[in-house]
Design an enzyme around this catalytic site. Sequence first.
Site, PDB file in Angstrom:
ATOM      1  CG  PHE A   1     -39.857   3.344  14.136  1.00 34.15           C
ATOM      2  CD1 PHE A   1     -39.831   2.371  15.490  1.00 34.15           C
ATOM      3  CD2 PHE A   1     -39.331   4.551  14.512  1.00 34.15           C
ATOM      4  CE1 PHE A   1     -40.655   3.171  16.457  1.00 34.15           C
ATOM      5  CE2 PHE A   1     -39.632   5.365  15.618  1.00 34.15           C
ATOM      6  CZ  PHE A   1     -40.436   4.245  16.653  1.00 34.15           C
TER       7      PHE A   1
ATOM      8  CD  GLU B   1     -32.918   5.525  16.759  1.00 34.04           C
ATOM      9  OE1 GLU B   1     -33.280   5.093  18.020  1.00 34.04           O
ATOM     10  OE2 GLU B   1     -33.100   3.760  16.316  1.00 34.04           O
TER      11      GLU B   1
HETATM   12  P1  TGC Z   1     -40.798  14.753  26.686  1.00 36.22           P
HETATM   13  O1  TGC Z   1     -41.986  15.730  27.639  1.00 36.22           O
HETATM   14  O2  TGC Z   1     -39.307  15.174  27.433  1.00 36.22           O
HETATM   15  O3  TGC Z   1     -41.092  13.933  26.663  1.00 36.22           O
HETATM   16  C1  TGC Z   1     -42.344  12.727  26.619  1.00 36.22           C
HETATM   17  C2  TGC Z   1     -43.111  11.247  27.394  1.00 36.22           C
HETATM   18  O4  TGC Z   1     -42.089  10.595  26.831  1.00 36.22           O
HETATM   19  C3  TGC Z   1     -41.548  10.528  27.749  1.00 36.22           C
HETATM   20  N1  TGC Z   1     -39.882  10.056  27.325  1.00 36.22           N
HETATM   21  C4  TGC Z   1     -39.516   8.698  27.593  1.00 36.22           C
HETATM   22  N2  TGC Z   1     -39.850   7.882  27.662  1.00 36.22           N
HETATM   23  C5  TGC Z   1     -39.135   6.621  27.418  1.00 36.22           C
HETATM   24  N3  TGC Z   1     -37.743   6.826  26.531  1.00 36.22           N
HETATM   25  C6  TGC Z   1     -36.775   8.056  26.111  1.00 36.22           C
HETATM   26  N4  TGC Z   1     -35.958   8.156  25.988  1.00 36.22           N
HETATM   27  C7  TGC Z   1     -38.029   8.833  26.527  1.00 36.22           C
HETATM   28  N5  TGC Z   1     -37.911  10.184  26.745  1.00 36.22           N
HETATM   29  C8  TGC Z   1     -39.186  11.123  27.028  1.00 36.22           C
HETATM   30  C9  TGC Z   1     -40.738  11.214  29.117  1.00 36.22           C
HETATM   31  O5  TGC Z   1     -41.302  11.181  30.465  1.00 36.22           O
HETATM   32  C10 TGC Z   1     -43.046  11.904  29.381  1.00 36.22           C
HETATM   33  O6  TGC Z   1     -43.645  10.573  29.481  1.00 36.22           O
HETATM   34  P2  TGC Z   1     -45.442  10.832  30.052  1.00 36.22           P
HETATM   35  O7  TGC Z   1     -45.413  10.288  30.966  1.00 36.22           O
HETATM   36  O8  TGC Z   1     -45.147  13.157  30.977  1.00 36.22           O
HETATM   37  O9  TGC Z   1     -45.996  11.873  29.222  1.00 36.22           O
HETATM   38  O10 TGC Z   1     -41.565  15.183  25.248  1.00 36.22           O
HETATM   39  P3  TGC Z   1     -40.516  15.779  23.798  1.00 36.22           P
HETATM   40  O11 TGC Z   1     -41.740  16.405  23.261  1.00 36.22           O
HETATM   41  O12 TGC Z   1     -39.790  17.673  25.255  1.00 36.22           O
HETATM   42  O13 TGC Z   1     -39.103  15.332  24.013  1.00 36.22           O
HETATM   43  C11 TGC Z   1     -38.474  15.311  23.852  1.00 36.22           C
HETATM   44  C12 TGC Z   1     -37.223  15.078  23.760  1.00 36.22           C
HETATM   45  C13 TGC Z   1     -36.528  15.797  22.079  1.00 36.22           C
HETATM   46  C14 TGC Z   1     -35.865  14.003  23.858  1.00 36.22           C
HETATM   47  C15 TGC Z   1     -37.883  13.900  22.252  1.00 36.22           C
HETATM   48  O14 TGC Z   1     -38.591  14.342  21.411  1.00 36.22           O
HETATM   49  C16 TGC Z   1     -36.660  12.990  21.661  1.00 36.22           C
HETATM   50  O15 TGC Z   1     -35.809  12.133  21.754  1.00 36.22           O
HETATM   51  N6  TGC Z   1     -36.156  13.564  19.732  1.00 36.22           N
HETATM   52  C17 TGC Z   1     -35.278  12.925  19.283  1.00 36.22           C
HETATM   53  C18 TGC Z   1     -36.475  12.724  18.110  1.00 36.22           C
HETATM   54  C19 TGC Z   1     -35.699  10.607  17.433  1.00 36.22           C
HETATM   55  O16 TGC Z   1     -34.997  10.362  18.497  1.00 36.22           O
HETATM   56  N7  TGC Z   1     -36.082  10.372  16.355  1.00 36.22           N
HETATM   57  C20 TGC Z   1     -35.947   8.766  16.393  1.00 36.22           C
HETATM   58  C21 TGC Z   1     -36.458   8.586  14.581  1.00 36.22           C
HETATM   59  S1  TGC Z   1     -35.856   7.005  14.546  1.00 36.22           S
HETATM   60  C22 TGC Z   1     -34.425   6.679  14.067  1.00 36.22           C
HETATM   61  O17 TGC Z   1     -34.160   7.827  13.753  1.00 36.22           O
HETATM   62  C23 TGC Z   1     -34.324   5.610  13.605  1.00 36.22           C
HETATM   63  S2  TGC Z   1     -33.323   5.467  12.939  1.00 36.22           S
HETATM   64  C24 TGC Z   1     -33.450   3.821  12.410  1.00 36.22           C
HETATM   65  C25 TGC Z   1     -31.794   3.275  11.854  1.00 36.22           C
HETATM   66  O18 TGC Z   1     -31.348   2.604  12.830  1.00 36.22           O
HETATM   67  O19 TGC Z   1     -31.044   3.154  10.808  1.00 36.22           O
HETATM   68  P1  FAD Z   2     -33.866  18.364  12.739  1.00 35.54           P
HETATM   69  O1  FAD Z   2     -34.669  18.170  14.231  1.00 35.54           O
HETATM   70  O2  FAD Z   2     -34.800  19.838  12.067  1.00 35.54           O
HETATM   71  O3  FAD Z   2     -32.484  19.505  13.463  1.00 35.54           O
HETATM   72  C1  FAD Z   2     -31.431  20.458  13.196  1.00 35.54           C
HETATM   73  C2  FAD Z   2     -30.528  21.009  13.566  1.00 35.54           C
HETATM   74  O4  FAD Z   2     -30.933  21.437  14.225  1.00 35.54           O
HETATM   75  C3  FAD Z   2     -29.931  20.013  14.547  1.00 35.54           C
HETATM   76  O5  FAD Z   2     -28.618  20.151  14.235  1.00 35.54           O
HETATM   77  C4  FAD Z   2     -30.223  19.264  15.594  1.00 35.54           C
HETATM   78  O6  FAD Z   2     -29.254  18.760  16.806  1.00 35.54           O
HETATM   79  C5  FAD Z   2     -30.853  21.062  16.034  1.00 35.54           C
HETATM   80  N1  FAD Z   2     -31.555  21.226  17.100  1.00 35.54           N
HETATM   81  C6  FAD Z   2     -32.700  20.362  17.137  1.00 35.54           C
HETATM   82  N2  FAD Z   2     -33.339  20.503  17.760  1.00 35.54           N
HETATM   83  C7  FAD Z   2     -32.936  21.561  18.804  1.00 35.54           C
HETATM   84  C8  FAD Z   2     -32.790  22.322  20.087  1.00 35.54           C
HETATM   85  N3  FAD Z   2     -34.510  22.348  21.232  1.00 35.54           N
HETATM   86  N4  FAD Z   2     -31.630  22.832  20.259  1.00 35.54           N
HETATM   87  C9  FAD Z   2     -30.825  23.050  19.754  1.00 35.54           C
HETATM   88  N5  FAD Z   2     -30.712  22.712  18.764  1.00 35.54           N
HETATM   89  C10 FAD Z   2     -31.511  22.036  18.054  1.00 35.54           C
HETATM   90  N6  FAD Z   2     -36.974   8.123  11.426  1.00 35.54           N
HETATM   91  C11 FAD Z   2     -37.142   8.067  11.789  1.00 35.54           C
HETATM   92  O7  FAD Z   2     -39.123   7.896  12.025  1.00 35.54           O
HETATM   93  N7  FAD Z   2     -37.436   5.830  11.494  1.00 35.54           N
HETATM   94  C12 FAD Z   2     -36.444   5.964  10.363  1.00 35.54           C
HETATM   95  O8  FAD Z   2     -36.326   4.856  10.597  1.00 35.54           O
HETATM   96  C13 FAD Z   2     -34.756   6.768  10.228  1.00 35.54           C
HETATM   97  N8  FAD Z   2     -34.277   6.550   9.258  1.00 35.54           N
HETATM   98  C14 FAD Z   2     -33.108   7.420   9.414  1.00 35.54           C
HETATM   99  C15 FAD Z   2     -31.980   7.222   8.572  1.00 35.54           C
HETATM  100  C16 FAD Z   2     -31.208   8.423   8.089  1.00 35.54           C
HETATM  101  C17 FAD Z   2     -30.388   7.542   7.167  1.00 35.54           C
HETATM  102  C18 FAD Z   2     -31.097   9.581   8.319  1.00 35.54           C
HETATM  103  C19 FAD Z   2     -30.552  10.382   7.546  1.00 35.54           C
HETATM  104  C20 FAD Z   2     -32.465  10.076   8.979  1.00 35.54           C
HETATM  105  C21 FAD Z   2     -33.335   8.658   9.887  1.00 35.54           C
HETATM  106  N9  FAD Z   2     -34.392   8.970  10.073  1.00 35.54           N
HETATM  107  C22 FAD Z   2     -35.380   8.110  10.896  1.00 35.54           C
HETATM  108  C23 FAD Z   2     -34.380  10.648  10.915  1.00 35.54           C
HETATM  109  C24 FAD Z   2     -33.748  11.236  11.927  1.00 35.54           C
HETATM  110  O9  FAD Z   2     -34.183  10.402  13.654  1.00 35.54           O
HETATM  111  C25 FAD Z   2     -33.694  12.457  12.332  1.00 35.54           C
HETATM  112  O10 FAD Z   2     -33.168  12.701  11.282  1.00 35.54           O
HETATM  113  C26 FAD Z   2     -33.607  12.532  13.214  1.00 35.54           C
HETATM  114  O11 FAD Z   2     -34.143  12.622  14.766  1.00 35.54           O
HETATM  115  C27 FAD Z   2     -33.014  14.665  13.319  1.00 35.54           C
HETATM  116  O12 FAD Z   2     -34.110  15.370  13.278  1.00 35.54           O
HETATM  117  P2  FAD Z   2     -34.335  16.060  11.710  1.00 35.54           P
HETATM  118  O13 FAD Z   2     -33.533  15.503  10.379  1.00 35.54           O
HETATM  119  O14 FAD Z   2     -35.518  17.014  11.183  1.00 35.54           O
HETATM  120  O15 FAD Z   2     -33.232  17.582  12.470  1.00 35.54           O
END
Ligand code: TGC
Ligand code: FAD
Length: 389
Positions: free
Chosen positions: A133, A368
């Site tokens: 992903f 996540e």
């Molecule tokens: P925002 O304007 O709040 O939202 C945009 C649109 O998305 C909707 N929405 C959601 N829908 C479903 N589930 C959720 N959790 C949702 N959160 C928001 C929202 O209602 C809106 O919809 P619409 O219809 O109005 O367009 O977006 P923003 O740009 O302000 O960002 C919000 C924020 C910061 C919470 C979000 O972007 C976020 O969650 N950031 C964290 C990114 C993250 O978690 N990345 C993970 C990457 S994948 C990964 O890490 C895999 S690890 C894999 C492993 O297990 O090894």
């Molecule tokens: P940043 O966004 O640069 O954050 C740095 C610091 O700033 C953090 O402490 C954060 O909490 C803080 N911060 C960020 N925004 C704010 C704010 N608005 N206000 C205050 N503090 C803030 N991603 C995928 O898409 N797919 C995957 O399969 C996947 N697997 C992963 C596996 C591993 C081992 C790791 C380490 C990461 C993986 N990720 C994946 C990425 C992961 O989701 C991101 O690392 C995570 O979302 C944080 O993003 P970043 O590392 O760029 O940190």
Amino acid sequence: MANYESLNYMDFDSLLTDEELMIRQSVRDFVEKEVIPTLKEAHRSEEFPKHLIPRFAEMGLFGANLSGYGLPGIGQVSYGLMMQELERGDSGVRSFCSVQGALVMFPIWAYGSEKQKERYLPKLHSGELIGCFGLTEPDAGSNPGGMLTRAEKVEGGYKLNGNKMWITNGCLSDIAIVWAKLDGRVKGFIVEKGTPGFTTSTMKGKFSLRVSVTSELHFKDCVIPEENILPNADGLKSPLGCLTQARSGIAFGVLGAANACYDVALKYAQQRTIFDGKALSHYQLAQAKLVKMVQEITKGQFLVWQLMKLKERGEMQPHQVSLAKMNNCRAALDIAREARDMLGANGIIDEYPVIRHMMNLETVNTYEGTEDIHRLVIGQQVTGEAAFR
Ligand code: TGC
Ligand code: FAD
């Protein structure tokens, strides 16, 4: 550790059905017999134990909570228990399975065409295909809306350009679910391994999640066929919807790592004699640490059970997932750090699983959605004010 039982301090097990208990036991036995023996070497060598992939599939661990297309459609509590038992082994092993189910199968299941579902879901469930992903980029992690990867409409398909980073399973994958902006709007694409212009590279040198393969994905004028766009994915809410699925499993999963650390710390404290030949567990400071572990695991169990019940009723909201993910990851990380401390010097050696869990949980607390991001999601829901920007 032999004779492992997960904590049952407030009779949590009485909430579980016979089927849920049976699923938990079968995954527990599998992890004990087949996964744990591979982990020390896999962790040392930073190699994912690929020989386990067919066994994960046979155990039904890929997309178990999805239904139709030959998928098992088990309940969400059962699914959470599967993640818990896998993560009792290692967070990287749980990651492998949760990415495949929640971040690869789910987007196809939720946003794909009938043809895509029939083509990919059965093979992803059987482990014949592995997926990843791709959302995060070098300059867009917590803020995925800032992604730079672009899709451009070309004759017969789409051309992708950009880079993804930190992608679990990337180099192991046959397909990648890639999120890119098409005319400024986030869209999802299925990119098959071997497509010209698509390359991957492994990220080495991690001190966390070493058992898991983490990769970069590169797209340079990579043209994919028209039929590989996810037709029902539109806007950032689509990848975020996948994260909601994965995060709920992670909130349950980390209790496995926490339980493993507690189990080791308790047994160690009962055996390890310190001053005056008394066991470590005799001392109040050690008891306070163990009690805190019992307290946090127990609270975490009820939190995720209720989360999964909301999910089963179709009522689970993203801010509730954020609360469970934030709380349980922090609790598990604190428990692992405390368990590491209680083992003294033995806490830093891989004869015990504690240091590996502790390092892994640093990642799990970050990916996540970092702990801060989940705090801000909850803050937004409580106050009505978005403080991300
Ligand atoms: P925002 O304007 O709040 O939202 C945009 C649109 O998305 C909707 N929405 C959601 N829908 C479903 N589930 C959720 N959790 C949702 N959160 C928001 C929202 O209602 C809106 O919809 P619409 O219809 O109005 O367009 O977006 P923003 O740009 O302000 O960002 C919000 C924020 C910061 C919470 C979000 O972007 C976020 O969650 N950031 C964290 C990114 C993250 O978690 N990345 C993970 C990457 S994948 C990964 O890490 C895999 S690890 C894999 C492993 O297990 O090894
Ligand atoms: P940043 O966004 O640069 O954050 C740095 C610091 O700033 C953090 O402490 C954060 O909490 C803080 N911060 C960020 N925004 C704010 C704010 N608005 N206000 C205050 N503090 C803030 N991603 C995928 O898409 N797919 C995957 O399969 C996947 N697997 C992963 C596996 C591993 C081992 C790791 C380490 C990461 C993986 N990720 C994946 C990425 C992961 O989701 C991101 O690392 C995570 O979302 C944080 O993003 P970043 O590392 O760029 O940190």
